[in-house]
Design an enzyme around this catalytic site. Sequence first.
Site, mmCIF file in Angstrom:
data_model
loop_
_atom_site.group_PDB
_atom_site.id
_atom_site.type_symbol
_atom_site.label_atom_id
_atom_site.label_comp_id
_atom_site.label_asym_id
_atom_site.label_seq_id
_atom_site.Cartn_x
_atom_site.Cartn_y
_atom_site.Cartn_z
ATOM 1 N N GLU A 87 0.778 -1.462 -0.124
ATOM 2 C CA GLU A 87 0.100 0.100 -0.048
ATOM 3 C C GLU A 87 0.925 1.276 0.013
ATOM 4 O O GLU A 87 0.368 2.177 -0.536
ATOM 5 C CB GLU A 87 -1.015 -0.029 1.275
ATOM 6 C CG GLU A 87 -1.864 -0.976 1.441
ATOM 7 C CD GLU A 87 -2.812 -0.847 0.169
ATOM 8 O OE1 GLU A 87 -3.589 0.013 -0.026
ATOM 9 O OE2 GLU A 87 -2.834 -1.963 -0.705
ATOM 10 N N SER A 344 -40.937 -26.084 48.330
ATOM 11 C CA SER A 344 -40.671 -25.953 49.835
ATOM 12 C C SER A 344 -39.535 -24.993 50.504
ATOM 13 O O SER A 344 -39.146 -25.003 51.526
ATOM 14 C CB SER A 344 -40.105 -27.199 50.388
ATOM 15 O OG SER A 344 -41.340 -28.039 50.245
#
Length: 738
Positions: A87, A344
Site C-alpha cells: 500500500e 418448599s
Amino acid sequence: MRWARDRVRQVQIVGLGLVLAAGVVRAEDLPSFAQTRGGHPVSDLQLLDRRGEPLQILRMNPDRRVLPWVPLEQMSPSLLRAMLLSEDQRFYQHSGVDWSAVASSAWGNLWNTRTRGASTVTMQLAGLLDEDLAARGGRSLRQKLGQAWVAGRLEKRWTKAQILEGYLNRVPLRGELIGVPAASQVLFGKRPGGLDGRESAMLAAMLRAPNASPDVISSRACGVLQAMGQACVGLADEVGAVLRRKPLTVADAPQWAPHYARLALKAGGPATQRSTLDAVWQRHAVQTLRRHLSELAGRQVEDGAVLVLDNASGEVRVWVGSSGSQLSEAAQVDHVLARRQPGSTLKPFLYELAIERRLITAASLLDDSPAQVATAAGLYLPQNYDKHYRGWISARAALGNSLNVPAVRLSLMLTPEAVFERLNALGLQLPETGGFYGHSLALGSADVTLLALTNAYRALANGGRHGEVRLPGIAGSARSRAVADAKASFIVGDILADNNARALTFGLSSALALPFPASVKTGTSKDMRDNWCIGWSSRYTVGVWVGNSSGEAMQQVSGVSGAAPVWREVMLALHAGQTPAAPVPPVGVLAQDTRFDGQQEPERREWFLAGTEQAVIRRSADAPTLSNPTDGAIYALDPDIPPAAQRLRFSHEGRLDDGAVASWRLNGRVIGRGATLDWLPMPGRHELALLDGRGRVLRQVRFEVRGAGLRGPAGKTPGTATGAHVKSQAVAARPSPG
C-alpha cells in the site's frame, strides 16, 4: 519542457484543490489518536471476569465485525512489512501525500475516482475517520483532495506509529470484517501477532480490493510474497480454503456467560467490561450443570440455572442462565430471571418468622397429622410429599424433613398476610396479595426468580439483613437493612445445616451433606415441574434450579436428585482447599440440653432465643382435639336416605383434665356430652364448641348443612329432607412436595 510545465500546472491545481478541501475539513475537527482509539466502534461486547480473563463475546452489531483495538506492538512484523509493500512503500518518507508517486503515476492515477493509485496509508486513514471522505463506489475528486489535505494534518498531529495502528484497526478487509484483529481471528483463527508471511500477504492483498475473487487475491498476495523474498507455491489453494471458511466466527471466542453478558449489554457501558464473575467457577458450574442434566437423560428434564452470590458484597460470582443449546430448546431464556414456583424453599422463612415472634422454638412439637383448612373455595387438604404423617414432631425435624402439614399449621398461626409481607421484604416481589395465595403460600404456590430467592437466602446467611445484588449498570453498595431477626435466622440456619434433622426424608448420606458447615434446603413444585436447591456457607450463597422452560413435568426428579447434586459440586468447588468458618451464634441465643418425653426424638443440645429455652419437652396425651366436623366444612343432606337414618357425628380425641367428660354446645345450647355425639342435622349455618368440665371452650368450629330434594314416588313432587347422612363437599388442593 512541455512535460515539466504540465507537472507544474498539475501541482498548482492540486494545491488549489487542497486549499478548497481545507474548507471541507477543519483542523480542529480532526480527532486525536486517543479519541479515535477510545471511540473505536467494536461490534462485540467482551465480558471479562473479575481478574480480567475473557468470559464471553457477544455480538452487538450484526452488520460489521469489529473486534477490540490491538496496539501496533502486538501486530505481526510480517503483517506490517506486507501491508507497506502493498500500500505505501514510502510511508516513512512522505508527509501524508507521496508527491513522488504523484509525479510518477501522473494525474489520473492519483485522482482517478476508481483507482487507489498513489493514495497513501495516511490518506486512506483520513477516509476511514471522516465519512464524507470515504469511498462509496469510488472516490470523487473532492474526496481525493479532502483526503490529501486531512492526511497532511494527520501527519502533524499523529505519529507514524499511531497512523499505522489506526489504519490497521479500522481498514475494511472482507465482507463484514473491519480491521486486522477481526480478519485475523475469523480468517486464520489467530491473533494479529501470530500471522506468518503468507497470511500477512493475503491480508495485504485484501486491502486494495477486500471483496475481490480468490484468483485476484491470490495473484496480488503472490506479488507481495515475492517482494518479501518468499515463494508462492500452493498459495492459490490456501487462499481458496481461507475464503471458503463458513460460517465466519471468531476463533476461540469464549462463550461461558451469555446471559450475564446480555445484562451488561443492556446496561450500556464500554465494549470491554470487567464483571464480578469468576471464570474458573463459572466454567465449572456450566460444565457441572450440563453433565448432570445429561445424566438425567430420559427423565424429561433439559433446563437449569446456577447462581452464586458473595455473602458480604452481594457480587455475582457465577451466573448460568441455561443448560445450553445442545440440551435445551430454550437456551436463550435466562432462567436465573424466570419466575417459577419455589416449592418448599419458602419454608425456612416461615419458621424464622414463627421463631422470631416466639410462637415456636426449634424444639416445639408441631402436629403432623391430616389437616383440613377452610378456604373460600372449600377445604384445603395439605399432604406431605410421601403421603405419610409423623404425628407430633419437633420444629427442627419438621423443617429438616420438609414436612408440608406442619408448615401449613405455622401459616395458620402467622396468617398468609404476615408471610406475604415478610417474603416481599426479603425481595421476592410477589405480584399478588397474601389473601390471593392463602395458606398454600407456605408450600411455594407463588412464582419467584432464582435471583430473588437466592438473595433472600443470602439474607438469612447475613443474620436477617437484606441487601441488593450488584448487577451490571447498577452502582450497588454493600449496604443492607435488617429484615429478619438475626437470632431466629441463626437458629433456622442451624436447622438447615443439621444432617441428622433431615435424616427421616433424605437419609444421612444425601447430596446435601457437605464436609463443612453449610445450610441448605430443597424444593419441588407441583407435579415436579421445578427442582430447587439453595443454601449457604459463611462466604457464599448458591442457588440451583432444574426443570423445563416449557413448564412440562419431570419424571421422578425431586430436589434432592435434580438440583442438589449440582449444588453440592458447586459448593465443593467454591471451597476447594479451604474450610469456611462455622457460624457464630449472636447475642441472645442460648444452647440448652433438651430431652423429649414420650417422643421418638433423641436428647440433644438445642438452640433457643433467650427466655424460651426448655430442658424437657412434653406433650399432654390428654389434650383434646376436635376430629369432626372440621372448620368450614359444608355438608349436603342425602335425598336417597330416609331422614331418620341420617346423622352427623361429632367426635373428639384425647381426654380432658381430671377425667372430665366433654360437652357439646351447638349454636349456644348444650346438646349432649361424651367423646362422640350423633346429631340430626338441620339445614343452615352452625357453630359448634367443645367444652371442658368447667364449661370452658376447648375447640370451636363453624360448618354448614345444605338441604336436598327428596326423591319421592313417580309423579310426585319431591320434598326437602330434614334428616342427614351427610356428604362433605370439600375441595382438596394437592400440596407441593418437599
